[in-house]
Design a protein around this motif. Structure first.
Motif, PDB file in Angstrom:
ATOM      1  N   GLU A 243       0.828  -1.205   0.000  1.00 37.19           N
ATOM      2  CA  GLU A 243       0.000   0.000   0.000  1.00 37.19           C
ATOM      3  C   GLU A 243       0.864   1.257   0.000  1.00 37.19           C
ATOM      4  OE1 GLU A 243      -3.280   0.039  -0.386  1.00 37.19           O
ATOM      5  OE2 GLU A 243      -3.258  -2.143  -0.473  1.00 37.19           O
ATOM      6  N   LEU A 246       2.195   1.653  -3.462  1.00 39.42           N
ATOM      7  CA  LEU A 246       1.091   2.065  -4.334  1.00 39.42           C
ATOM      8  C   LEU A 246       0.797   3.556  -4.177  1.00 39.42           C
ATOM      9  CD1 LEU A 246      -1.064   0.875  -6.280  1.00 39.42           C
ATOM     10  CD2 LEU A 246      -2.530   0.566  -4.284  1.00 39.42           C
ATOM     11  N   ALA A 247       0.851   4.036  -2.928  1.00 42.32           N
ATOM     12  CA  ALA A 247       0.521   5.434  -2.651  1.00 42.32           C
ATOM     13  C   ALA A 247       1.506   6.400  -3.293  1.00 42.32           C
ATOM     14  CB  ALA A 247       0.478   5.665  -1.144  1.00 42.32           C
ATOM     15  N   LEU A 249       2.713   6.094  -6.311  1.00 38.45           N
ATOM     16  CA  LEU A 249       2.585   6.067  -7.770  1.00 38.45           C
ATOM     17  C   LEU A 249       1.546   7.071  -8.265  1.00 38.45           C
ATOM     18  CD1 LEU A 249       2.545   2.194  -8.342  1.00 38.45           C
ATOM     19  CD2 LEU A 249       4.508   3.748  -8.566  1.00 38.45           C
ATOM     20  N   GLU A 253      -0.437   4.745 -13.008  1.00 38.91           N
ATOM     21  CA  GLU A 253       0.498   3.697 -12.598  1.00 38.91           C
ATOM     22  C   GLU A 253      -0.100   2.828 -11.494  1.00 38.91           C
ATOM     23  OE1 GLU A 253       3.703   6.317 -11.536  1.00 38.91           O
ATOM     24  OE2 GLU A 253       4.853   5.747 -13.326  1.00 38.91           O
ATOM     25  N   GLN A 254      -0.911   3.434 -10.633  1.00 48.62           N
ATOM     26  CA  GLN A 254      -1.581   2.674  -9.577  1.00 48.62           C
ATOM     27  C   GLN A 254      -2.476   1.596 -10.182  1.00 48.62           C
ATOM     28  OE1 GLN A 254      -3.717   5.115  -6.809  1.00 48.62           O
ATOM     29  NE2 GLN A 254      -1.884   6.124  -6.004  1.00 48.62           N
ATOM     30  N   GLN A 255      -3.240   1.974 -11.210  1.00 49.99           N
ATOM     31  CA  GLN A 255      -4.153   1.014 -11.830  1.00 49.99           C
ATOM     32  C   GLN A 255      -3.388  -0.148 -12.457  1.00 49.99           C
ATOM     33  OE1 GLN A 255      -7.439   1.032 -11.436  1.00 49.99           O
ATOM     34  NE2 GLN A 255      -7.053   2.814 -10.136  1.00 49.99           N
ATOM     35  N   PRO A 266      -7.187  -0.340  -4.028  1.00 53.47           N
ATOM     36  CA  PRO A 266      -6.217  -0.362  -2.933  1.00 53.47           C
ATOM     37  C   PRO A 266      -6.845  -0.930  -1.658  1.00 53.47           C
ATOM     38  CG  PRO A 266      -6.180   1.759  -4.061  1.00 53.47           C
ATOM     39  CD  PRO A 266      -7.377   1.012  -4.576  1.00 53.47           C
TER      40      PRO A 266
END
Length: 365
Positions: A243, A246-247, A249, A253-255, A266
Motif C-alpha cells: 500500500e 502504491l501510494a 505512484l 500507474e496505480q491502476q 487499494p
C-alpha cells in the motif's frame, strides 16, 4: 463531524508504514523499536467515487472529500502502562479517538525483527490489549475514588456514578473490554466522558506482507478471523508495504500495479470503508457551483442534525431539506433535471438522511 482513528500495535508490525500509505507523509519507518518518537497526526481523504461522479456533472470550483484524522503513536510493549518503552506517554493521544486500528503482524521476515522473537498474532493482541486495559484500570480507579468520596455526602448522582464505575472496574479486572458492558444511554455518556481505550470499537488490521497466499499467512488469518468474530469486531487484511508503494505512484500507474497484483482497488479503501461500517457512519453530499462536498454523519441521523454537521446555524434555523438520491441525481444529470422528473423531494424535520443523499438544506436564522 470529525472522525479520528488511532493506530496501535507492537513495534515493527507496520504501523508507520501504514500511516505513510494513508497520509503520504513520509514518516520514518525503520527496523528498530520506537522509530516513531512523537505521535504523528494526519488528515486522510476518504476515497469515494461518487464524489468524482457528482463533480463531473456539476463542474464545481472545488471538490472536498470527507476526511479521517489518523493518530499514529510509538509501538507499545509489555509494561507500557507502567512506563516501559515509549508507548505509555502517548496513550493519551488516542484517548480522544473514535476508533482504534490495531495492527497485527502476519508476515515473517529475516530483516524486520519481531520484538518477541517470533510472529504470533494472538500473543501480540494479548500484549496490546492488556496494556490498554491496565491503562484504563488506572483511569477508572481514580474516577471511582472521586465518585465514592462524593457519594459519602449522600449525593445520589455520585452514588450511581460510583456503582457504574465499580461495574467498569470489575469488567476490566475480568480481562474484558468495557465496550462489552450492557449500558444505558445515560451510562454510555458517563463512561464515554472518561475516554477509556477499551470502550472504543476496534478494527483489526492484519499486515500480511507481500504474499497472503502463503500457508502460514492463511493459518494466521483463520486464527484472527475466529478471534475477531468472538469480539464482534472487524478484520481487514492488507500489505502495508504494498500500500505504501502504491501510494507513491501516479493514478494511472496505480491502476497498472493493482492489475498486476490482481486487485480491484487499494486495500486502504477497504480499510476506510470498514472503519465507517464499524462506527455506523454514512456519507451525504452537497453539490453546487462553488463546491461538491462529502459529509460524514452517523447512521440514523435526522435531517436537522445532519444540517448541523455542515453548520450549527443550519440546524438551529432548519426549515426543510431538498433531497435527491445519488443514483437519481446521476441518472437525471443535474439537480434541476431531477426536480423536473419528480426525483427531488422536500423533506421535513423527521426525515432520516440516507447514505448517498444529495441534499440542499433550507434554513433561516
Amino acid at each position: 463531524m470529525s472522525l479520528r482513528a488511532g493506530i496501535v500495535g507492537l513495534p515493527n508490525v507496520g504501523k508507520s508504514t501504514l500511516y505513510n500509505a494513508l497520509t503520504h507523509a513520509g514518516v520514518a519507518a525503520a527496523n528498530y523499536p520506537f522509530c516513531t518518537i512523537d505521535p504523528n497526526i494526519g488528515i486522510i481523504p476518504v476515497p469515494d467515487p461518487r464524489l468524482d461522479a457528482l463533480a463531473a456533472l456539476v463542474h464545481p470550483e472545488r471538490i472536498i472529500p470527507a476526511t479521517v484524522e489518523c493518530v499514529d503513536i510509538a509501538g507499545l510493549v509489555a509494561g507500557a502502562s507502567r512506563g516501559e518503552g515509549l508507548g505509555n506517554q502517548f496513550l493519551a493521544h488516542i484517548r480522544e479517538t473514535d476508533a482504534i486500528i490495531e495492527v497485527i503482524r502476519c508476515f515473517e521476515s529475516e530483516t524486520v525483527i519481531h520484538v518477541a522473537g517470533k510472529v504470533d498474532p494472538l500473543s501480540d493482541i494479548a500484549v496490546i490489549e492488556t496494556e490498554l486495559a491496565l491503562a484504563d484500570l488506572a483511569t477508572i480507579e481514580r474516577a471511582l475514588a472521586r465518585a465514592q468520596s462524593q457519594a459519602k455526602s449522600g449525593n445520589r448522582e455520585a452514588q450511581e456514578r460510583a456503582a457504574l464505575f465499580e461495574r467498569v472496574r470489575k469488567r476490566l479486572d475480568e480481562g474484558d473490554w468495557v465496550r462489552t458492558l450492557d449500558l444505558s444511554e445515560v451510562e454510555q455518556r458517563e463512561v464515554r466522558s472518561l475516554q477509556l481505550l477499551t470502550h472504543k470499537p476496534v478494527l483489526y488490521l492484519a499486515n500480511v506482507g507481500d504474499d497472503r497466499t502463503r500457508p502460514q499467512v492463511r493459518t494466521w488469518m483463520e486464527i484472527l478471523e475466529n478471534y475477531t468474530r468472538t469480539q464482534g469486531s472487524r478484520l481487514v487484511a492488507i500489505s502495508t508495504q504494498i500500500e505504501n508503494e502504491l501510494a507513491e505512484l501516479a493514478p494511472d500507474e496505480q491502476q497498472t500495479f493493482l492489475a498486476e497484483l490482481g486487485y480491484d482497488e487499494p486495500g486502504l479503501n477497504r480499510l476506510i470503508r470498514a472503519i465507517y461500517e464499524l462506527l455506523g457512519l454514512e456519507t451525504i453530499f452537497t453539490a453546487g457551483p462553488k463546491e461538491v462536498r462529502a459529509w460524514t454523519v452517523p447512521r440514523g441521523t435526522p435531517a436537522p442534525q445532519a444540517a448541523g454537521v455542515i453548520h450549527s446555524d443550519f440546524e438551529r434555523g432548519f426549515i426543510s431539506a431538498e433531497v435527491v438520491a445519488y443514483e437519481d441525481f446521476l441518472s437525471s444529470g443535474s439537480e434541476s433535471a431531477a426536480r423536473a422528473v419528480g426525483k427531488l423531494r422536500l423533506e421535513g424535520r423527521d426525515y432520516i438522511v440516507r447514505d448517498g443523499d444529495v441534499v440542499h438544506f433550507r434554513f433561516n436564522v
